[in-house]
Write a protein that holds these residues in place. Structure first.
Motif, PDB file in Angstrom:
ATOM      1  N   PRO A  26     -16.148  -5.220  -7.033  1.00  0.00           N
ATOM      2  CA  PRO A  26     -15.013  -5.113  -5.927  1.00  0.00           C
ATOM      3  C   PRO A  26     -13.212  -4.560  -6.449  1.00  0.00           C
ATOM      4  O   PRO A  26     -12.307  -4.160  -5.977  1.00  0.00           O
ATOM      5  CB  PRO A  26     -15.191  -6.159  -5.040  1.00  0.00           C
ATOM      6  CG  PRO A  26     -16.615  -6.157  -5.251  1.00  0.00           C
ATOM      7  CD  PRO A  26     -16.354  -6.297  -6.602  1.00  0.00           C
ATOM      8  N   GLU A  27     -12.702  -5.787  -7.146  1.00  0.00           N
ATOM      9  CA  GLU A  27     -11.535  -5.598  -7.444  1.00  0.00           C
ATOM     10  C   GLU A  27     -10.703  -4.810  -8.118  1.00  0.00           C
ATOM     11  O   GLU A  27      -9.527  -4.345  -8.285  1.00  0.00           O
ATOM     12  CB  GLU A  27     -11.470  -6.798  -8.433  1.00  0.00           C
ATOM     13  CG  GLU A  27     -11.640  -7.455  -8.987  1.00  0.00           C
ATOM     14  CD  GLU A  27     -13.007  -7.698  -9.868  1.00  0.00           C
ATOM     15  OE1 GLU A  27     -13.293  -8.187 -10.906  1.00  0.00           O
ATOM     16  OE2 GLU A  27     -13.465  -7.752  -8.434  1.00  0.00           O
ATOM     17  N   ARG A  28     -11.685  -3.651  -8.312  1.00  0.00           N
ATOM     18  CA  ARG A  28     -11.317  -2.622  -9.584  1.00  0.00           C
ATOM     19  C   ARG A  28     -11.525  -1.234  -8.061  1.00  0.00           C
ATOM     20  O   ARG A  28     -10.731  -0.551  -8.528  1.00  0.00           O
ATOM     21  CB  ARG A  28     -12.382  -1.704 -10.195  1.00  0.00           C
ATOM     22  CG  ARG A  28     -12.275  -3.165 -11.765  1.00  0.00           C
ATOM     23  CD  ARG A  28     -13.542  -2.337 -12.615  1.00  0.00           C
ATOM     24  NE  ARG A  28     -13.100  -1.314 -13.561  1.00  0.00           N
ATOM     25  CZ  ARG A  28     -14.109  -0.328 -13.824  1.00  0.00           C
ATOM     26  NH1 ARG A  28     -15.353  -0.424 -13.818  1.00  0.00           N
ATOM     27  NH2 ARG A  28     -13.818   1.105 -14.595  1.00  0.00           N
ATOM     28  N   MET A  29     -11.402  -1.352  -6.811  1.00  0.00           N
ATOM     29  CA  MET A  29     -11.302  -0.775  -5.663  1.00  0.00           C
ATOM     30  C   MET A  29      -9.985  -1.406  -5.254  1.00  0.00           C
ATOM     31  O   MET A  29      -9.937  -1.941  -4.151  1.00  0.00           O
ATOM     32  CB  MET A  29     -12.855  -0.776  -5.057  1.00  0.00           C
ATOM     33  CG  MET A  29     -13.843  -0.653  -5.763  1.00  0.00           C
ATOM     34  SD  MET A  29     -13.610   1.334  -6.282  1.00  0.00           S
ATOM     35  CE  MET A  29     -15.477   1.688  -6.795  1.00  0.00           C
ATOM     36  N   LYS A  30      -8.922  -0.877  -5.106  1.00  0.00           N
ATOM     37  CA  LYS A  30      -7.938  -1.347  -4.676  1.00  0.00           C
ATOM     38  C   LYS A  30      -7.147  -0.430  -3.689  1.00  0.00           C
ATOM     39  O   LYS A  30      -7.368   0.957  -3.240  1.00  0.00           O
ATOM     40  CB  LYS A  30      -6.456  -0.758  -5.515  1.00  0.00           C
ATOM     41  CG  LYS A  30      -7.082  -1.517  -6.678  1.00  0.00           C
ATOM     42  CD  LYS A  30      -6.595  -2.712  -6.801  1.00  0.00           C
ATOM     43  CE  LYS A  30      -6.712  -3.731  -8.330  1.00  0.00           C
ATOM     44  NZ  LYS A  30      -7.005  -5.375  -8.372  1.00  0.00           N
ATOM     45  N   PRO A  31      -7.278  -0.867  -2.124  1.00  0.00           N
ATOM     46  CA  PRO A  31      -6.526  -0.589  -1.611  1.00  0.00           C
ATOM     47  C   PRO A  31      -5.403  -0.044  -1.372  1.00  0.00           C
ATOM     48  O   PRO A  31      -4.778  -0.489  -2.045  1.00  0.00           O
ATOM     49  CB  PRO A  31      -7.085  -1.523  -0.223  1.00  0.00           C
ATOM     50  CG  PRO A  31      -6.629  -3.034  -0.975  1.00  0.00           C
ATOM     51  CD  PRO A  31      -7.280  -2.671  -2.092  1.00  0.00           C
ATOM     52  N   PHE A  32      -5.132   1.089  -0.613  1.00  0.00           N
ATOM     53  CA  PHE A  32      -3.520   2.330  -0.343  1.00  0.00           C
ATOM     54  C   PHE A  32      -2.459   1.001  -0.029  1.00  0.00           C
ATOM     55  O   PHE A  32      -2.883   0.326   0.694  1.00  0.00           O
ATOM     56  CB  PHE A  32      -3.733   3.601   0.117  1.00  0.00           C
ATOM     57  CG  PHE A  32      -4.639   4.631  -0.783  1.00  0.00           C
ATOM     58  CD1 PHE A  32      -4.175   4.890  -1.898  1.00  0.00           C
ATOM     59  CD2 PHE A  32      -6.047   4.171  -0.373  1.00  0.00           C
ATOM     60  CE1 PHE A  32      -4.947   5.879  -2.587  1.00  0.00           C
ATOM     61  CE2 PHE A  32      -6.992   5.772  -1.440  1.00  0.00           C
ATOM     62  CZ  PHE A  32      -5.665   6.258  -2.388  1.00  0.00           C
ATOM     63  N   LEU A  47     -14.966  -4.828   1.029  1.00  0.00           N
ATOM     64  CA  LEU A  47     -14.779  -4.637   2.521  1.00  0.00           C
ATOM     65  C   LEU A  47     -15.041  -7.028   2.168  1.00  0.00           C
ATOM     66  O   LEU A  47     -14.027  -6.988   2.282  1.00  0.00           O
ATOM     67  CB  LEU A  47     -15.233  -4.542   4.065  1.00  0.00           C
ATOM     68  CG  LEU A  47     -15.052  -2.728   3.896  1.00  0.00           C
ATOM     69  CD1 LEU A  47     -15.987  -2.141   5.069  1.00  0.00           C
ATOM     70  CD2 LEU A  47     -14.409  -2.406   4.001  1.00  0.00           C
ATOM     71  N   GLU A  48     -16.055  -7.227   2.243  1.00  0.00           N
ATOM     72  CA  GLU A  48     -15.720  -8.994   2.296  1.00  0.00           C
ATOM     73  C   GLU A  48     -14.882  -8.872   1.019  1.00  0.00           C
ATOM     74  O   GLU A  48     -14.505 -10.840   1.310  1.00  0.00           O
ATOM     75  CB  GLU A  48     -17.389  -8.728   1.924  1.00  0.00           C
ATOM     76  CG  GLU A  48     -18.110 -10.725   1.628  1.00  0.00           C
ATOM     77  CD  GLU A  48     -18.752 -10.891   1.716  1.00  0.00           C
ATOM     78  OE1 GLU A  48     -19.809 -10.599   0.565  1.00  0.00           O
ATOM     79  OE2 GLU A  48     -19.751 -11.353   2.586  1.00  0.00           O
ATOM     80  N   TYR A  49     -15.052  -8.587  -0.029  1.00  0.00           N
ATOM     81  CA  TYR A  49     -13.763  -8.697  -0.715  1.00  0.00           C
ATOM     82  C   TYR A  49     -12.564  -9.343  -0.304  1.00  0.00           C
ATOM     83  O   TYR A  49     -11.542 -10.046  -0.995  1.00  0.00           O
ATOM     84  CB  TYR A  49     -13.967  -8.207  -1.987  1.00  0.00           C
ATOM     85  CG  TYR A  49     -13.352  -8.604  -3.326  1.00  0.00           C
ATOM     86  CD1 TYR A  49     -13.566  -9.415  -4.383  1.00  0.00           C
ATOM     87  CD2 TYR A  49     -11.673  -7.813  -3.380  1.00  0.00           C
ATOM     88  CE1 TYR A  49     -12.375 -10.002  -5.063  1.00  0.00           C
ATOM     89  CE2 TYR A  49     -11.208  -8.244  -4.111  1.00  0.00           C
ATOM     90  CZ  TYR A  49     -11.191  -8.970  -5.418  1.00  0.00           C
ATOM     91  OH  TYR A  49     -10.422  -9.955  -5.864  1.00  0.00           O
ATOM     92  N   TYR A  50     -12.246  -8.092   0.646  1.00  0.00           N
ATOM     93  CA  TYR A  50     -11.056  -8.492   0.384  1.00  0.00           C
ATOM     94  C   TYR A  50     -10.411  -8.685   1.970  1.00  0.00           C
ATOM     95  O   TYR A  50      -9.522  -8.829   2.811  1.00  0.00           O
ATOM     96  CB  TYR A  50     -10.148  -6.969   0.863  1.00  0.00           C
ATOM     97  CG  TYR A  50      -9.528  -6.033  -0.765  1.00  0.00           C
ATOM     98  CD1 TYR A  50      -8.796  -6.655  -0.950  1.00  0.00           C
ATOM     99  CD2 TYR A  50     -10.388  -5.197  -1.244  1.00  0.00           C
ATOM    100  CE1 TYR A  50      -8.666  -6.190  -2.894  1.00  0.00           C
ATOM    101  CE2 TYR A  50     -10.304  -4.947  -2.471  1.00  0.00           C
ATOM    102  CZ  TYR A  50      -9.633  -5.520  -3.261  1.00  0.00           C
ATOM    103  OH  TYR A  50      -9.051  -4.685  -4.578  1.00  0.00           O
TER     104      TYR A  50
END
Length: 197
Positions: free
Chosen positions: A79-85, A113-116
């Motif tokens: 999940p940490e590789r999927m960065k929100p804009f 979503l849970e990670y963030y």
């Protein structure tokens, strides 16, 4: 241009990849690795993926073995590789209600979503393994619109907004100024307040 009621907070239907999260760079690297061809540049792969994954896999004629390898590599994305804009969380907080339609499997969406800490922002999610036809089929949008009365659909590709156009819902394309189909265009969520609200 579609008129929105600016006196009330909006109910927004979101896409996931390339709209909420900047996932295409990660997928581009995986896709390039699968292709194993130095003559194909990442920029070209990125452009094909932005149309759709199915389009890109057809364009590069991926074999079933390559598609299986791609799936295995995708499972390894943390999940940490999927960065929100930047700025998107402020829009999520502003909205009266957020819902999502994505082709991504529900478990993958949930984990990111849970990670963030973002599960709290979504009233409902229609995921890729929920049995609805893929976009641009409008069936999932009809379902979400009937249950939540959508004011605005935000996506990064035309296939994200075509169903909304068919239903008469206002549309916004994110980081895609090439298409003239959308009612609004955004390159940065920090401009949301000037362009839409």
């Amino acid at each position: 241009m579609k008129v929105l009621n600016h006196n009330e907070k909006l109910t927004i239907l979101w896409d996931f990849d390339g709209t909420l999260f900047d996932t295409y760079p990660v997928y581009t690297k995986i896709f390039k690795r699968i292709l194993n061809n130095e003559e194909i540049c990442e920029k070209e792969v990125y452009a094909q993926l932005k149309i759709s994954f199915r389009h890109a896999s057809d364009y590069y004629k991926l074999s079933s073995e390559q598609l299986n390898e791609m799936s295995l590599l995708e499972e390894g994305i943390t999940p940490e590789r999927m960065k929100p804009f930047d700025g998107v969380e402020d829009v999520l907080k502003y909205a009266n209600k957020n819902v999502m339609m994505t082709h991504k499997p529900r478990n993958d969406v949930h984990n990111i979503l849970e990670y963030y800490g973002w599960n709290k922002y979504f009233s409902e999610i229609v995921a890729g393994d929920d049995g609805f036809p893929r976009k641009p089929n409008k069936e999932s949008y009809v379902y979400l619109h009937q249950n939540h009365r959508i004011d605005l659909v935000i996506g990064d590709r035309e296939l994200d907004i075509i169903p909304a156009k068919e239903l008469g819902i206002a549309t916004c394309l994110f980081q895609n100024n090439m298409s003239k189909l959308a009612d609004f265009h955004l390159n940065d969520y920090r401009d949301f307040w000037k362009k839409i609200v």
